[in-house]
Write a protein that holds these residues in place. Structure first.
Motif, PDB file in Angstrom:
ATOM      1  N   THR A  39     -14.842 -14.137 -26.488  1.00  0.00           N
ATOM      2  CA  THR A  39     -14.166 -13.742 -24.991  1.00  0.00           C
ATOM      3  C   THR A  39     -15.570 -13.223 -24.748  1.00  0.00           C
ATOM      4  O   THR A  39     -16.755 -12.723 -25.242  1.00  0.00           O
ATOM      5  CB  THR A  39     -13.529 -12.202 -24.933  1.00  0.00           C
ATOM      6  N   VAL A  40     -15.909 -13.824 -23.597  1.00  0.00           N
ATOM      7  CA  VAL A  40     -17.165 -13.437 -22.625  1.00  0.00           C
ATOM      8  C   VAL A  40     -16.752 -12.645 -21.617  1.00  0.00           C
ATOM      9  O   VAL A  40     -16.375 -13.089 -20.545  1.00  0.00           O
ATOM     10  CB  VAL A  40     -17.640 -15.041 -22.341  1.00  0.00           C
ATOM     11  N   GLY A  44     -22.231  -4.393 -20.423  1.00  0.00           N
ATOM     12  CA  GLY A  44     -22.935  -2.743 -19.662  1.00  0.00           C
ATOM     13  C   GLY A  44     -21.200  -2.013 -19.332  1.00  0.00           C
ATOM     14  O   GLY A  44     -20.526  -2.246 -20.186  1.00  0.00           O
ATOM     15  N   SER A  45     -21.050  -1.299 -18.575  1.00  0.00           N
ATOM     16  CA  SER A  45     -20.398  -0.644 -18.226  1.00  0.00           C
ATOM     17  C   SER A  45     -19.150  -1.173 -18.153  1.00  0.00           C
ATOM     18  O   SER A  45     -17.889  -0.307 -18.767  1.00  0.00           O
ATOM     19  CB  SER A  45     -20.707   0.795 -17.370  1.00  0.00           C
ATOM     20  N   TYR A  46     -18.871  -2.296 -17.727  1.00  0.00           N
ATOM     21  CA  TYR A  46     -17.536  -3.607 -17.314  1.00  0.00           C
ATOM     22  C   TYR A  46     -17.366  -3.325 -19.124  1.00  0.00           C
ATOM     23  O   TYR A  46     -16.247  -3.748 -18.977  1.00  0.00           O
ATOM     24  CB  TYR A  46     -17.645  -4.660 -16.529  1.00  0.00           C
ATOM     25  N   GLY A  47     -17.781  -4.390 -19.379  1.00  0.00           N
ATOM     26  CA  GLY A  47     -17.726  -4.418 -21.031  1.00  0.00           C
ATOM     27  C   GLY A  47     -17.239  -3.892 -21.894  1.00  0.00           C
ATOM     28  O   GLY A  47     -16.180  -4.054 -22.414  1.00  0.00           O
ATOM     29  N   GLU A  69     -19.071 -11.998 -26.610  1.00  0.00           N
ATOM     30  CA  GLU A  69     -20.486 -12.002 -25.877  1.00  0.00           C
ATOM     31  C   GLU A  69     -20.666 -11.849 -24.534  1.00  0.00           C
ATOM     32  O   GLU A  69     -19.267 -12.272 -23.433  1.00  0.00           O
ATOM     33  CB  GLU A  69     -20.785 -13.640 -25.593  1.00  0.00           C
ATOM     34  N   ASP A  70     -21.639 -11.849 -23.968  1.00  0.00           N
ATOM     35  CA  ASP A  70     -22.317 -11.597 -22.559  1.00  0.00           C
ATOM     36  C   ASP A  70     -23.182 -12.109 -21.750  1.00  0.00           C
ATOM     37  O   ASP A  70     -23.733 -13.657 -22.477  1.00  0.00           O
ATOM     38  CB  ASP A  70     -23.201  -9.932 -22.111  1.00  0.00           C
ATOM     39  N   ILE A  87     -16.675 -26.171 -28.499  1.00  0.00           N
ATOM     40  CA  ILE A  87     -16.481 -24.758 -28.530  1.00  0.00           C
ATOM     41  C   ILE A  87     -16.491 -24.053 -29.095  1.00  0.00           C
ATOM     42  O   ILE A  87     -15.841 -23.967 -29.798  1.00  0.00           O
ATOM     43  CB  ILE A  87     -14.945 -25.211 -27.226  1.00  0.00           C
ATOM     44  N   HIS A  88     -17.356 -23.217 -28.374  1.00  0.00           N
ATOM     45  CA  HIS A  88     -17.107 -21.903 -29.129  1.00  0.00           C
ATOM     46  C   HIS A  88     -16.892 -20.610 -28.528  1.00  0.00           C
ATOM     47  O   HIS A  88     -16.918 -19.282 -29.265  1.00  0.00           O
ATOM     48  CB  HIS A  88     -18.649 -21.228 -29.472  1.00  0.00           C
ATOM     49  N   TRP A  89     -17.290 -20.636 -26.749  1.00  0.00           N
ATOM     50  CA  TRP A  89     -16.495 -19.649 -25.726  1.00  0.00           C
ATOM     51  C   TRP A  89     -15.017 -19.757 -25.740  1.00  0.00           C
ATOM     52  O   TRP A  89     -14.498 -21.184 -26.057  1.00  0.00           O
ATOM     53  CB  TRP A  89     -16.915 -19.322 -24.863  1.00  0.00           C
TER      54      TRP A  89
END
Length: 371
Positions: A39-40, A44-47, A69-70, A87-89
């Motif tokens: 999942t992408v 940060g704080s949202y993550g 991942e970010d 496809i890796h995401w």
């Protein structure tokens, strides 16, 4: 679209054993795919809020491991994966304009909102999600806002209170920061220039209106530092690199309550937007990705995120579940962008206008920055 792989085994002196090994290996390979998703999100704080409110409980409930991942938004990385078929995401947090554009380009899977779980009060999903949070390839995750904030310790005396104040160098001769993109900046410029909220996009839709927005941005250009990642504005405010900055409201909230930073959000003219969850087209883990989206879109999980960072649920039944901040016990209502009072002077982001104009304005904005 699910890709199937066949495992062929040549008959040898031990055909029974070979067949058994083939079955076991094929099952193990399929199980490995089913038990892992990438999942992408925005980091940060949202993550962290998403990880604690969604990812960890999802793995506990399903056994499916989440790799995170970010990224900083946009469709370039998704497009590259789909174009080459590698496809890796699997699942991506998207700005709604990108979700619509990605859907139009075939970069995202279709998602039927009616297949999502009912609301916390039993309301069918298609009625529980707010209408502006649903698109063909995305389901609403949160309402979030771009606001501007300032460090109160670095502004003695009179404090800024309106969008016009952000553009007023005479009264506030300090360094500012803005995101290095045209969207939001053009809207803020027109609001500061006196355009009523309900006329902003009508004005932007004319050559004269666009010129007016760029002229207003020009008045502060020499005092602006441009940011790209959401973590930068609170850091620049804390370091004193800038005194005021546009920012995602949740990032500022976390700096306020978790780091005791003397930051103040100016809600006047906030741009209220919808974040969506989408699935990358062609993922071989589609079934697990759909399971993740269904889980993440529950009202309870949206509220779990909203109790960790100040973003409002897109499900009606989720809003009453956002009570206090998990770590500090702070009442969340005054900090949510869709709360009464905060939303009164909000401009709702017109994603359709940006879908139609994004490419042209990206080029114009880049050329303007380079001058």
């Amino acid at each position: 679209m699910t890709r199937r792989r066949e495992l062929r085994v040549r008959h040898s002196g031990l055909p029974g054993l070979a067949a058994l090994l083939a079955i076991v290996c094929a099952g193990a390979l399929q199980g490995a795919y089913a038990q892992s998703l990438t999942t992408v999100s925005w980091g940060g704080s949202y993550g962290r809020a998403v990880n604690e409110g969604i990812n960890i409980p999802f793995t506990a409930e399903t056994g499916i491991r989440i790799n995170v991942e970010d990224y900083n938004g946009g469709l370039a990385q998704i497009r590259a994966q789909v174009d080459v078929g590698n496809i890796h995401w699997d699942v991506v947090d998207l700005e709604i304009a990108d979700a619509v554009r990605g859907c139009d380009e075939g970069l995202l899977e279709l998602i039927d909102v009616a297949s999502m779980p009912p609301g916390a009060d039993g309301t069918p999903a298609e009625d529980d999600f707010t209408p502006d949070s649903r698109t063909e390839c995305g389901v609403g995750a949160v309402y979030w806002s771009t606001v501007y904030a300032y460090n109160s310790e670095n502004i003695p005396g009179e404090k800024p209170a309106t969008m016009a104040d952000f553009f007023d160098l005479d009264r506030f001769p300090v360094r500012r920061a803005m995101r290095r993109v045209p969207q939001v900046n053009l809207e803020f410029a027109l609001i500061a220039d006196g355009v009523p909220l309900d006329e902003v996009y009508a004005v932007l839709d004319t050559p004269e209106g666009l010129n007016r927005a760029f002229r207003k941005l020009e008045t502060i250009k020499d005092e602006v530092i441009w940011w790209e990642a959401g973590a930068q504005p609170p850091q620049m405010l804390a370091d004193g690199e800038v005194v005021m900055s546009t920012a995602y409201n949740g990032r500022i909230f976390n700096a306020q309550v978790l780091e005791n930073q003397p930051f103040v959000i100016v809600w006047d003219g906030q741009l209220l937007d919808v974040g969506q969850i989408g699935i990358v087209a062609g993922t071989p883990r589609l079934e697990a990705a759909l399971e993740y989206v269904a889980f993440a879109s529950r009202a309870e999980q949206q509220a779990a995120v909203g109790r960790r960072i100040s973003y409002s649920p897109t499900r009606r039944s989720g809003a009453p579940l956002v009570t206090t901040h998990v770590e500090t016990g702070v009442d969340m209502a005054p900090h949510l962008p869709a709360s009464p009072g905060n939303v009164d002077r909000a401009l709702r982001y017109d994603w359709q206008w940006w879908v139609d104009n994004q490419d042209e304005l990206n080029e114009r904005f880049s050329a303007w920055l380079a001058r």
